[in-house]
Write a protein that holds these residues in place. Structure first.
Motif, PDB file in Angstrom:
ATOM      1  N   GLN A  96     -19.773 -48.586 -26.251  1.00 25.99           N
ATOM      2  CA  GLN A  96     -21.124 -48.883 -26.729  1.00 25.99           C
ATOM      3  C   GLN A  96     -21.461 -50.361 -26.535  1.00 25.99           C
ATOM      4  N   HIS A  97     -20.512 -51.216 -26.848  1.00 23.91           N
ATOM      5  CA  HIS A  97     -20.761 -52.652 -26.674  1.00 23.91           C
ATOM      6  C   HIS A  97     -20.922 -53.004 -25.205  1.00 23.91           C
ATOM      7  N   ALA A  98     -20.053 -52.453 -24.349  1.00 27.48           N
ATOM      8  CA  ALA A  98     -20.141 -52.751 -22.916  1.00 27.48           C
ATOM      9  C   ALA A  98     -21.434 -52.210 -22.317  1.00 27.48           C
ATOM     10  N   ARG A  99     -21.841 -51.012 -22.723  1.00 33.23           N
ATOM     11  CA  ARG A  99     -23.094 -50.464 -22.194  1.00 33.23           C
ATOM     12  C   ARG A  99     -24.295 -51.273 -22.645  1.00 33.23           C
ATOM     13  N   GLN A 100     -24.250 -51.785 -23.851  1.00 30.96           N
ATOM     14  CA  GLN A 100     -25.347 -52.631 -24.310  1.00 30.96           C
ATOM     15  C   GLN A 100     -25.437 -53.907 -23.471  1.00 30.96           C
ATOM     16  N   CYS A 101     -24.290 -54.527 -23.209  1.00 30.09           N
ATOM     17  CA  CYS A 101     -24.295 -55.716 -22.347  1.00 30.09           C
ATOM     18  C   CYS A 101     -24.779 -55.377 -20.948  1.00 30.09           C
ATOM     19  N   PHE A 102     -24.392 -54.218 -20.460  1.00 35.48           N
ATOM     20  CA  PHE A 102     -24.810 -53.824 -19.111  1.00 35.48           C
ATOM     21  C   PHE A 102     -26.303 -53.524 -19.063  1.00 35.48           C
ATOM     22  N   ARG A 103     -26.827 -52.854 -20.082  1.00 36.80           N
ATOM     23  CA  ARG A 103     -28.255 -52.543 -20.099  1.00 36.80           C
ATOM     24  C   ARG A 103     -29.108 -53.809 -20.182  1.00 36.80           C
TER      25      ARG A 103
ATOM     26  N   GLY B 279     -28.562 -56.647 -18.856  1.00 33.39           N
ATOM     27  CA  GLY B 279     -28.632 -57.347 -17.579  1.00 33.39           C
ATOM     28  C   GLY B 279     -28.691 -56.445 -16.382  1.00 33.39           C
ATOM     29  N   LYS B 280     -28.932 -55.162 -16.603  1.00 32.91           N
ATOM     30  CA  LYS B 280     -28.901 -54.222 -15.485  1.00 32.91           C
ATOM     31  C   LYS B 280     -29.993 -54.520 -14.472  1.00 32.91           C
ATOM     32  N   ARG B 281     -31.223 -54.652 -14.923  1.00 34.22           N
ATOM     33  CA  ARG B 281     -32.332 -54.819 -13.990  1.00 34.22           C
ATOM     34  C   ARG B 281     -32.332 -56.206 -13.349  1.00 34.22           C
ATOM     35  N   ASP B 282     -32.005 -57.223 -14.134  1.00 37.29           N
ATOM     36  CA  ASP B 282     -32.172 -58.593 -13.659  1.00 37.29           C
ATOM     37  C   ASP B 282     -30.919 -59.169 -13.016  1.00 37.29           C
ATOM     38  N   ILE B 283     -29.747 -58.596 -13.297  1.00 35.48           N
ATOM     39  CA  ILE B 283     -28.515 -59.201 -12.761  1.00 35.48           C
ATOM     40  C   ILE B 283     -27.666 -58.164 -12.046  1.00 35.48           C
ATOM     41  N   PHE B 284     -27.133 -57.214 -12.797  1.00 37.28           N
ATOM     42  CA  PHE B 284     -26.080 -56.362 -12.261  1.00 37.28           C
ATOM     43  C   PHE B 284     -26.582 -55.410 -11.177  1.00 37.28           C
ATOM     44  N   CYS B 285     -27.852 -55.041 -11.231  1.00 38.19           N
ATOM     45  CA  CYS B 285     -28.407 -54.160 -10.207  1.00 38.19           C
ATOM     46  C   CYS B 285     -29.575 -54.812  -9.485  1.00 38.19           C
ATOM     47  N   SER B 286     -29.653 -56.114  -9.515  1.00 43.86           N
ATOM     48  CA  SER B 286     -30.764 -56.821  -8.891  1.00 43.86           C
ATOM     49  C   SER B 286     -30.496 -56.994  -7.395  1.00 43.86           C
ATOM     50  N   PRO B 287     -31.458 -56.644  -6.546  1.00 46.46           N
ATOM     51  CA  PRO B 287     -31.239 -56.832  -5.096  1.00 46.46           C
ATOM     52  C   PRO B 287     -31.330 -58.292  -4.669  1.00 46.46           C
ATOM     53  N   ARG B 288     -31.819 -59.160  -5.564  1.00 43.12           N
ATOM     54  CA  ARG B 288     -31.974 -60.565  -5.203  1.00 43.12           C
ATOM     55  C   ARG B 288     -30.673 -61.345  -5.360  1.00 43.12           C
ATOM     56  N   ILE B 289     -29.653 -60.737  -5.947  1.00 46.63           N
ATOM     57  CA  ILE B 289     -28.369 -61.396  -6.150  1.00 46.63           C
ATOM     58  C   ILE B 289     -27.341 -60.676  -5.297  1.00 46.63           C
TER      59      ILE B 289
END
Length: 1651
Positions: A1119-1126, A1128-1138
């Motif tokens: 739950q904690h890891a998914r919250q951290c992932f959610r 930053g998901k759009r802006d970092i972890f799944c961002s095509p600009r990075i």
């Protein structure tokens, strides 16, 4: 030089045809022309009307001189004729109408809505005579708009004034003369003229007056005085009007009376003038007011300012009796009606006072009070003034001011009186002989009064200059900052440490703030563009306009309702209508539509700007260096708990008595009280705190000797500066911590003398003893409005933190000498994970031995704040008594006595134990501490706590807590000592009790900071609750005796019980089933309490379960890891600009660290926990790949791991476990290894990690298996550097192995289709979904489909309500247990479904304790026996509806989602009950249709028959026979002897496309692999260089092999020669053999293996 006239405000009434009059205020200078007036009115009309009616015309004849009349036209009406109708004198109307170019009197009356025979006179513009019925008037056009005045017949014309005279600014008298041609109005007529000048309709105002009415208490009496003088005749007069004004203050109010007359009787021989006429009018106003017995405020008004303020005494006046009389009368009026102003009197009193004293007159130089003195005394009392010259403390010297000519004596005759509010000032009175009346003979001397006036104003808070931390971190500014630090002033050694630290901080702040000031922060939404700002302003204007129109509509509706109510013949529909109303509604509709469109545009622009801002931040993350990337991530990510959801609401805070604070001051005081009570603080002032600190430091002598080994050297101080976190907040000195980080050497050189003085004199700078206190809300607080819902954060100076950091080793050495082995907090090398590792292993130890065990978790309320400092160092820290210090702790008398005895007789730190320096330093650090709350100006001195926020707070608290546990009493006879037997070796081996070297190690109290976990064992399960109760009571008593309070609650102080062995069931029933999981605790020195017995508890961040389950821990981490992932998901972890590599790095830092925090201490995970964790990690990593929908989706876990560079879950856990094992071996307690030897799950986890490690490094110098080569492992784990290197090597080797496996997987999936899963034969299906026409192999496959598609709920879930079985009456405590009970007890389930009469009601008492046992119940003998399973609901529907046809019966049956056998059984039961032959026949026909083979056209998949170790089974299709191709041939690889080929390609060349090749024969010669392994895609342990070449060889092999298989499928003859043995080919060799066997001759594909 030309003088520019200032623009003056002028009221303008703008008339628009069909609309209400519009009133605006235009700025118009004196002498302005008509054109300038039109432009000024147009500038004032910038609203909607100004845009719709842009053309403005000023009529040539104005009805008033106090306001300007204008007419506005639309653009399409410039050729029409408009006339202003002035009916103010008739019925109060003023409007504009469109008229013909030629009109007469009848037309005017018709347009004015008056009868044709109305007795009125009609005047056009300034005509002296009214219109006759025969007269006609011609209008030139719209630019010459006329003004028609209608008055009563025979009445004098109210008239008007020509516009050109109005704009030139003549005097009032000149305007009246020009208008009427008559003499000036005298007496009361001049007053009427003045009132007419200010108020348009005098007649109406007089008519509404009430002559002689008395004022109400809330009204004010206004006296308007005016005089008139006509120079040509010399006549002069005066008049006074009396009016009453209400609380609105709108003048002139209501007329209640008037008086007037001439001034000849007052002047005598003096010729009259205008000024004397005004003075006489003001004199009569005062005389009249003095005669009125009124108790209301009185206001005197006049248009002659010189005369008005002259009578008031502010201006000078001519030396005439009339002027003197007017001044005296107004003075008397002011005395009678004093205002709120303060009086300052300078009097030539010519009177004597002093014999009678009061607060106004003192007894200094007294004289017998005469009659005039008594009058002056009364005047002083009335005006609240006092004479300083009559008081001894103010008068200096003699007080005489008048020289008597006869006696030549000085007498007091002159007085200066000042307000009583000046009593607190320093006032001095004296006579000054140098200042006299100026006569030849000495007459009067001056009396001087000197006042030191202290004007108190609201203090202006100026924010101090701040230093820009970004500028300090910029590389280009390092030279300037270095110069500033080098130029710091040298402070002498003799200066006190307070001055030294203050001078250093002041210099650094002033110099750096001047060089690098912090610029003003931009708005919170600074990323919004200028276009968005303009659109937002447009939307705001439209909303305001809409609000005004809606308000006008509401007022119009109300006004029309009142008009209809007052009129007998009017109707609301007629009155509430017209062009204006229609236009208003059109405008409202237009504004609503406009606001909607602009709002959509604004939202679109905001999203665009926000997206652009986020993209820029993402680009900053991509372009940042490795050291700065996390700073950019924080700006972009911003965790949700730190985000502000919107505007801050109004502060809401509850006091101790439960009431809400009513003001900002109350809120501040309540916060101050709350945080002060936490640390036993009280308000103080900086001066008082400094004086107390200096006094205490002077009276205390430090140690005589100071061991040089205790003094940190300059290198240690430099390292402390260098380890400063540069992103922390600034303290009270506003020095950014980045300064300490970037310039560690320079700062250490400057600060080292302060450190030496602190240690040598044991004196801490006063500025380092406190900080700024901020409050932050606690997450999920039960009452956000209470003070307890916030926690305090003390922001300290960076220099103070460094000072405490370098002193910390001294305290940690003292802690190491005193601490028990299982005290983990504050000690080097001991991790928090060791705490929950030991508690979880302890529960497994007890469970394996069937020993009743429990863990008591103790939570202390505000632990660091509540510590009584005197317990550490004894008394002498402050002047307050111990009772005062512990007042807010609510201690009992026994606890207070125990506390006093500990302080007096046994302090924790004493000089006898070798801690003299530490004791003296600790005493100094805890003396005169303070804090200043944010947004507060009151300093709080604290007297409790171990300096929360400091780096020494936890260490000193641990030292105290060690002593507390030593003083704790035993747990009773039923308790068994928590001693763990072990073999005395720190190894990972099972415990063998048969060895002679068995020893025992205690493992009772695990302490980490303020967290205490006490492991308890009992002799038997029946005694376990008593042991827990005794331990809790003893712990609470001991803590209370040291001033520490215990928090009781399920998530605070609680116990985790695990009964086992004989009597465990009875104990669970007594404690959990009957007691509800609450244990009563009796305390010796205080009231009892209830202790919660919980099934799960969070200990040191890990969820512990009574049965050792890891499900709760896995769910929490996911739950904690998914919250951290959610976040930053759009802006970092799944961002095509990075870039993907940067995203993976950030994922490891921000998500994996939270997921695997403490994972090294996890035991072996069960299958459910492992699958849950692996699925959660796989879902997050797969999303990072951004796989398009059009691309292949069959990515395996190995392929994802290789692409991202993230090891699969076994590798991640293995690395964490090996690291934790290294920490445990190097610095862990012996009890941990003793517990490991009794915990097989922990041993299995460590061994699995060792196997993963050995697989990679066993062949390159790594250790052997952990169970047989522990000595090698022990040597490796004791070398952290070598272990770190081998872990990196193992990680790289496993990535190489994964690359080989991925190459094989991609080859298999690309070259072969997967073997389809076998389908169920239609005649073997037992279940079917009739609505979907699908057959199923068994009930489980059908139920999964029904639940997913048709929301099917099982019978146990449908009938389980509450926690008690309705059939047998058994209490199951939890709903899942009840469901399992109905699944196993079919008899109970059928009874509930049939709703038999003996059912129990649903128990609504809520869920019980998870550890409770089922109890109660009366058995199942009273229930019906178990029968065939059928649907009672369907049977009731069949019985009630009674369908007649087979189709109706069938449709009713299939409308129920139940298993097919249940539906058939239900229908058979109903058939047996039916007596009608036709209905029975139809039902039997329907029953025959309930067969899967009749209705199902699809079947589900059969159970998989593939081996469990194979993830992919190919569908092998034969190759076609070799076709006759050309003579060209291709060789890939080494040249074969005696063979000639048309083309030869090297082995390491790029694999070409099959479409580019046209050969009749192809030969692939595969060289021997770099590694000898079986199969060849699973390498063995080897050097990384060989593994890299082998992985490259594997990838090239599968690439060529895929090409040759594709060529063979089109009939080209292909031969492949493998230069290794067949057994190294693995499953690939068997696939190729099956292909060759299936393919016809001549075969297009052949292969062979060579040695």
């Amino acid at each position: 030089m030309q003088v520019v006239e200032p623009a003056l405000p002028l009221a303008v009434c703008v008339l628009v045809l069909g609309y209400t009059p519009e009133f605006v205020e235009a700025l118009l200078p004196r002498g302005a022309s008509a054109r300038e007036a039109v432009l000024a009115v147009a500038e004032a009309r910038l609203d909607f009307r100004g845009r719709v009616f842009p053309y403005i015309v000023l009529p040539g004849w104005q009805p008033s001189m106090r306001w300007l009349l204008a007419i506005a036209f639309p653009s399409w009406a410039v050729h029409d004729c408009f006339v202003v109708f002035n009916l103010l004198a008739l019925d109060g109307r003023l409007f504009v109408e469109a008229t013909p170019l030629v009109f007469d009197r009848a037309c005017v009356l018709r347009l004015a809505r008056l009868p044709d025979l109305a007795e009125v006179d009609v005047y056009v513009d300034g005509a002296p005579e009214p219109l006759t019925p025969q007269d006609q008037v011609a209008i030139a056009g719209f630019e010459c708009a006329a003004v028609i005045a209608l008055v009563e017949e025979g009445a004098a014309t109210v008239g008007g004034l020509p516009l050109e005279i109005s704009c030139l600014g003549p005097t009032l008298l000149e305007q009246v003369v020009a208008a009427s041609g008559d003499l000036v109005f005298f007496d009361a007529r001049c007053l009427l003229e003045v009132l007419f000048e200010h108020f348009a309709d005098v007649r109406l105002w007089i008519k509404e007056g009430c002559i002689g009415r008395a004022p109400s208490p809330s009204e004010c009496l206004v006296l308007t005085a005016d005089g008139s003088f006509y120079p040509s005749t010399g006549q002069a007069g005066w008049a006074v009007i009396f009016s009453l004004v209400d609380t609105t203050g709108r003048l002139p109010g209501q007329l209640v009376g008037c008086c007037h007359g001439t001034i000849n009787d007052f002047l005598g021989p003096t010729p009259p003038d205008a000024y004397m006429a005004e003075v006489v009018a003001l004199w009569w106003a005062a005389a009249a007011a003095l005669q009125l017995a009124l108790a209301v405020p009185i206001t005197v008004r006049a248009d002659n300012q010189a005369a008005l303020w002259g009578c008031a005494g502010s201006y000078g006046m001519p030396d005439r009796p009339t002027c003197t009389a007017a001044q005296c009368f107004h003075l008397a009026l002011g005395i009678r009606c004093p205002d709120e102003r303060e009086w300052l009197l300078l009097l030539d009193g010519n009177c004597r006072v002093g014999s009678d004293t009061s607060e106004c007159i003192g007894d200094c130089h007294p004289d017998p009070q005469d009659e005039a003195g008594a009058a002056m005394h009364q005047l002083f009392l009335h005006l609240q003034v006092w004479a300083p010259s009559t008081f001894h403390d103010c008068m200096v010297g003699a007080g005489g001011t008048l020289m008597q000519k006869q006696s030549r004596c000085l007498q007091r005759s002159d007085y200066v009186a000042v307000p009583q509010s000046w009593r607190g000032w320093h006032i001095e009175a004296r006579t000054n002989a140098r200042i006299s009346a100026g006569h030849r003979v000495l007459d009067h001397l001056a009396l001087q009064v000197a006042c030191d006036v202290y004007v108190q104003s609201e203090p202006t808070r100026h924010k101090g200059r701040r230093i820009d931390p970004v500028a300090l971190a910029a590389p280009g500014n390092q030279g300037r900052i270095h110069d500033i630090l080098v130029a710091a002033p040298q402070v002498e050694w003799g200066a006190s440490v307070h001055d030294h630290a203050a001078l250093l901080a002041e210099y650094l702040h002033s110099a750096l703030a001047a060089a690098f000031p912090l610029q003003h922060r931009r708005l919170r939404k600074s990323f919004l563009s200028e276009e968005t700002g303009h659109r937002h302003a447009e939307l705001s204007r439209s909303r305001h306009a809409l609000r005004q129109r809606l308000e006008a509509l509401r007022f119009s509706r109300l006004r029309c309702a009142w008009v209809v109510w007052r009129s007998e013949h009017s109707t609301y529909d007629v009155v509430f209508g017209g062009r204006w109303l229609k236009q208003l509604r059109w405008v409202i509709a237009f504004l609503i539509e406009h606001i909607g469109q602009v709002g959509k545009d604004l939202r679109r622009l905001c999203r665009r700007d926000k997206r652009a801002h986020v993209d820029s931040l993402a680009d900053a993350v991509q372009g940042s260096t490795a050291g700065e990337v996390h700073v950019a991530v924080k700006r972009l990510l911003r965790p949700r708990k730190f985000r502000r959801p919107g505007m801050h609401p109004l502060p809401r805070l509850r006091k101790q008595d439960g009431q809400l604070c009513a003001s900002h001051q109350e809120i501040t005081e309540e916060w101050r009280r709350h945080f002060a009570e936490l640390e036993g603080g009280s308000p103080t002032t900086p001066d008082a705190l400094l004086a107390e600190c200096l006094t205490a430091q002077q009276g205390v002598q430090g140690p005589d000797e100071l061991d040089w080994t205790l003094v940190p050297d300059l290198w240690t101080l430099t390292q402390a500066f260098r380890s400063t976190n540069p992103h922390k907040a600034c303290g009270p000195d506003w020095l950014p911590p980045v300064l300490c980080k970037r310039f560690a050497c320079d700062m250490a050189t400057l600060f080292y003398p302060v450190l030496l003085k602190t240690l040598a004199h044991t004196v801490e700078p006063l500025g380092f003893k406190g900080g700024l206190l901020y409050r932050i809300p606690k997450p999920a607080a039960p009452d956000p409005a209470s003070c307890g819902s916030h926690r305090a954060i003390l922001v300290q100076s960076a220099l103070e933190k460094i000072l405490h950091k370098v002193i910390r080793p001294m305290t940690t050495r003292a802690l190491d000498r005193r601490a028990p082995p299982l005290m983990l907090g504050g000690r080097k090398g001991l991790s928090y994970a060791m705490g929950f590792f030991c508690t979880r292993a302890f529960l497994e130890f007890a469970r394996r031995r069937s020993a009743p065990a429990a863990i008591l978790f103790v939570d202390i309320s505000s632990a660091y704040y509540a510590v009584v400092r005197e317990l550490l160092v004894g008394g002498g820290l402050s002047n307050a008594s111990l009772h005062d210090l512990a007042a807010s702790l609510s201690l009992s008398e026994d606890d207070m006595q125990m506390l006093q005895s500990y302080v007096r007789a046994d302090p924790v730190l004493s000089a006898e134990e070798g801690g003299g320096v530490l004791r003296a330093l600790t005493q100094e650090l805890h003396r005169q501490t303070w804090f200043l709350m944010h947004d507060d100006d009151t300093l709080i001195q604290t007297k409790r706590g171990t300096r929360p926020g400091s780096s020494i707070a936890d260490v000193l608290y641990s030292i105290l807590f060690t002593k507390v546990l030593e003083r704790r009493a035993s747990f009773g006879e039923d308790s068994v000592a928590t001693a763990i037997p072990w073999n005395g070796q720190r190894c990972i081996r099972p415990f063998d009790g048969r060895r002679a070297s068995v020893v025992q190690v205690p493992a009772q109290d695990l302490i980490y900071a303020d967290d205490l976990a006490t492991c308890l064992l009992a002799r038997n399960s029946q005694a376990l609750p008593r042991v827990v109760q005794r331990a809790a009571g003893v712990s609470i008593d001991t803590l209370a005796g040291h001033g520490l309070r215990t928090n009781l609650g399920p998530k605070k102080t609680a116990a985790l019980l695990a009964p086992a062995g004989t009597g465990a069931r009875e104990t669970r029933q007594r404690v959990f089933s009957q007691g509800g999981g609450k244990l009563p605790v009796l305390c010796d020195n205080g009231p009892g309490a209830w202790l919660h017995a919980v099934s799960h508890d969070r200990h040191l961040g890990s969820v512990l379960a009574f049965d050792g389950s890891m499900s709760g821990e896995i769910r929490s981490k996911l739950q904690h890891a998914r919250q951290c992932f959610r976040e930053g998901k759009r802006d970092i972890f799944c961002s095509p600009r990075i870039a993907l590599e940067r995203r993976v790095l950030l994922f490891k830092t921000h998500v994996l660290t939270s997921l695997l925090a403490g994972a090294g201490a996890w035991p072996w995970l069960c299958a459910a926990g492992w699958n849950m964790l692996e699925a959660g990690l796989h879902n997050m990593t797969r999303q990072m790949l951004r796989i398009p929908r059009s691309a292949e989706q069959n990515w395996s876990r190995e392929r994802i791991a290789v692409k991202l560079g993230i090891l699969p879950l076994p590798g991640l856990l293995a690395i964490e476990r090996i690291r934790f094992l290294g920490q445990l071996l190097r610095s862990g307690p012996d009890a941990a290894f003793a517990l490991v030897q009794h915990a097989p799950s922990a041993q299995r986890a460590f061994h699995a990690a060792g196997e993963w490690f050995c697989e990679a490094v066993q062949g390159t110098g790594g250790p052997g298996p952990m169970d047989s080569c522990w000595e090698q492992w022990s040597a490796l784990l004791m070398q952290p550097g070598r272990l770190k290197g081998l872990l990196k090597r193992a990680e790289a080797w496993h990535f190489g192995k994964l690359r080989c496996m991925v190459a094989f997987q991609r080859f298999a999936r690309r070259c072969f289709e997967p073997l389809p899963r076998p389908l169920v034969a239609i005649d073997e299906t037992q279940h079917a979904c009739i609505p979907c026409r699908m057959g199923f192999f068994n009930f489980h496959s059908w139920s999964a489909h029904a639940a997913r598609v048709h929301k099917y709920v099982s019978r146990a879930r449908r009938f389980a309500l509450g926690t008690r079985c309705q059939a047998c009456g058994t209490f199951l405590h939890t709903l899942p247990r009840y469901r399992r009970h109905l699944q196993t007890s079919v008899r109970c389930c059928q009874a509930i479904e049939l709703r038999v009469s003996c059912l129990f009601p649903v128990f609504e008492g809520g869920s019980g304790h998870p550890q409770g046992v089922a109890h109660g119940g009366i058995g199942v003998e009273h229930l019906p026996p178990v029968g065939d399973t059928f649907s009672a609901e369907l049977l009731d529907r069949l019985r009630s509806e009674g369908p007649k046809t087979d189709e109706a019966i069938f449709q009713l049956v299939i409308s129920f989602i139940e298993p097919l056998p249940v539906l058939r059984a239900t229908l058979e039961i109903w058939i047996s009950e039916v007596t009608d032959v036709e209905v029975r026949s139809a039902a039997q026909d329907a029953l025959l249709c309930l067969r899967p083979d009749l209705w199902c056209d699809r079947v589900s998949n059969a159970p998989s028959l593939a081996p469990a170790d194979l993830e992919f089974v190919p569908l092998l299709s034969p190759f076609p026979a070799a076709r006759d191709g050309g003579s060209a041939s291709l060789l890939v690889g080494e040249l074969v002897a005696n063979d000639l080929f048309s083309q030869v390609l090297p082995w390491d060349s790029c694999v070409p496309s099959a479409d580019c090749l046209d050969f009749g024969f192809c030969l692939l010669s595969i060289p021997a692999p770099p590694l000898s392994c079986r199969p060849f895609w699973l390498p063995v342990s080897c050097p990384l260089r060989r593994l890299s070449s082998h992985a490259e060889w594997v990838g090239r092999l599968f690439g060529w092999l895929a090409l040759f298989l594709s060529l063979a499928r089109v009939g080209i003859r292909c031969d492949i020669r493998f230069s290794f043995r067949k057994d190294h080919g693995g499953v690939l060799a068997s696939w190729l053999e099956d292909l060759s066997r299936l393919s016809p001759e001549p075969a297009s594909f052949r292969f062979c293996f060579t040695a």
